[in-house]
Design an enzyme around this catalytic site. Structure first.
Site, PDB file in Angstrom:
ATOM      1  N   ILE A  24       5.925   3.976  -1.340  1.00  0.00           N
ATOM      2  CA  ILE A  24       5.266   2.880  -1.073  1.00  0.00           C
ATOM      3  C   ILE A  24       6.674   2.043  -0.801  1.00  0.00           C
ATOM      4  CG2 ILE A  24       4.118   0.575  -1.463  1.00  0.00           C
ATOM      5  CD1 ILE A  24       2.105   2.488  -2.912  1.00  0.00           C
ATOM      6  N   LYS A  25       7.008   1.623   0.157  1.00  0.00           N
ATOM      7  CA  LYS A  25       8.283   0.670   0.329  1.00  0.00           C
ATOM      8  C   LYS A  25       7.964  -0.870   0.159  1.00  0.00           C
ATOM      9  CE  LYS A  25      12.133   0.097   3.569  1.00  0.00           C
ATOM     10  NZ  LYS A  25      13.165   0.740   2.591  1.00  0.00           N
TER      11      LYS A  25
END
Length: 316
Positions: A161-162
């Site tokens: 998850i950025k």
């Protein structure tokens, strides 16, 4: 003498192009206060002899942004087409004449009673772009070290998850490396195998193959490294293997480089003060840099569908 900072003139906030200074979110929003946001960084390239910029792999970046939002149960009132147009509008409004880095950020806004932990469905998006000259590591190479900090893991703060909050991990590791006289650092995961560099993936050349840690090693699933893997296979006949990598494998690697949207392809010439190869950027990484530059600048027509053109001067 310090070069004056050249700020852009425009940004995009929740569907509208605004003046740069008007692109703001409240300090007590969850996105600003606790880093409750997800984002994508893209590059747009100037092409020789052509008007405008070529935005590289925008559809893949927006797809990854959607996956990040899904994991956080974040919903925004904008489609991917809206966001894509927003990126193009910002680039056109700023009339850039050089390579540019673009950030698309989806964030949680103010929670009830300004509580940063409470649930909220209030979410927004801002898009900003800044001039992005190529880093010196592209030509000179980077002196790297293995960080004393371990990479965050999927059971705590998932790296795929950025999310803005995740980058505190990268910041700690990077600043430690700079204080100790290095250009960058490589992080190990909780199992002690190689993960990634702050903001970029790690790739080594060993026994005629490119090798990079898989998504299960605590890495962001990189678009740039996937691009390089395809180019290497198609143009050089070099396969890319995704597997666990031990720290000492890197000491014996023929070549090492880091790859990411902002870093592009940057050779690592030493690790923990041990020379990689002969201590200079290797033949393969130089070939990959040349191919990558040709692809993003429109000099390799087989990959033209990876780029989206926006004209930044006049109407075309």
């Amino acid at each position: 003498m310090t070069t004056p900072l050249q700020l852009p003139t425009h940004a995009w906030l929740n569907g509208t192009v605004v003046d740069w200074d008007e692109c703001t979110v409240h300090a007590r929003s969850q996105g600003a206060f606790w880093g409750a946001n997800v984002f994508e960084g893209l590059r747009a390239y100037r092409r020789p002899g052509q008007d405008g910029l070529a935005v590289f792999r925008i559809d893949e970046h927006l797809a990854r942004l959607r996956r990040s939002m899904k994991s956080l149960r974040m919903e925004i009132p904008f489609s991917d087409d809206d966001l894509k147009q927003g990126v193009l509008d910002v680039l056109k409004a700023n009339a850039f004449e050089e390579d540019v880095h673009v950030c698309v950020v989806s964030y949680f806004n103010m929670g009830p009673n300004a509580d940063p932990l409470s649930h909220t469905d209030d979410a927004g998006v801002h898009i900003t772009s800044t001039r992005a000259p190529r880093g010196r590591g592209f030509e000179q190479g980077l002196a790297a070290t293995v960080s004393s900090w371990r990479r965050i893991s999927d059971d705590s703060m998932p790296p795929r998850i950025k999310a803005g909050a995740n980058y505190h991990n990268s910041r700690l590791a990077h600043h430690e490396a700079i204080r100790n006289g290095y250009d960058t650092t490589l992080l190990l995961n909780q199992r002690g195998s190689v993960s990634e560099a702050p903001g970029s993936c790690v790739v080594m050349l060993r026994d005629g193959k490119l090798v990079t840690p898989p998504g299960t090693s605590g890495v962001l699933e990189g678009i740039t490294v996937a691009t390089i893997g395809e180019i290497a296979r198609r143009e050089l006949g070099i396969p890319m293997e995704r597997r666990e990598v031990d720290r000492t494998e890197l000491y014996g690697a023929d070549e090492i480089f880091v790859a990411g949207t902002l870093a592009e392809i940057a050779p690592v010439t030493s690790l923990d003060r041990i020379a990689v190869g002969d201590g200079t950027p290797g033949v393969t990484v130089r070939k990959l840099q040349e191919l990558y530059d040709a692809v993003v600048r429109g000099q390799h027509p087989d990959y033209e569908d990876w780029s989206t053109i926006v004209h930044t001067t006049g109407e075309k």
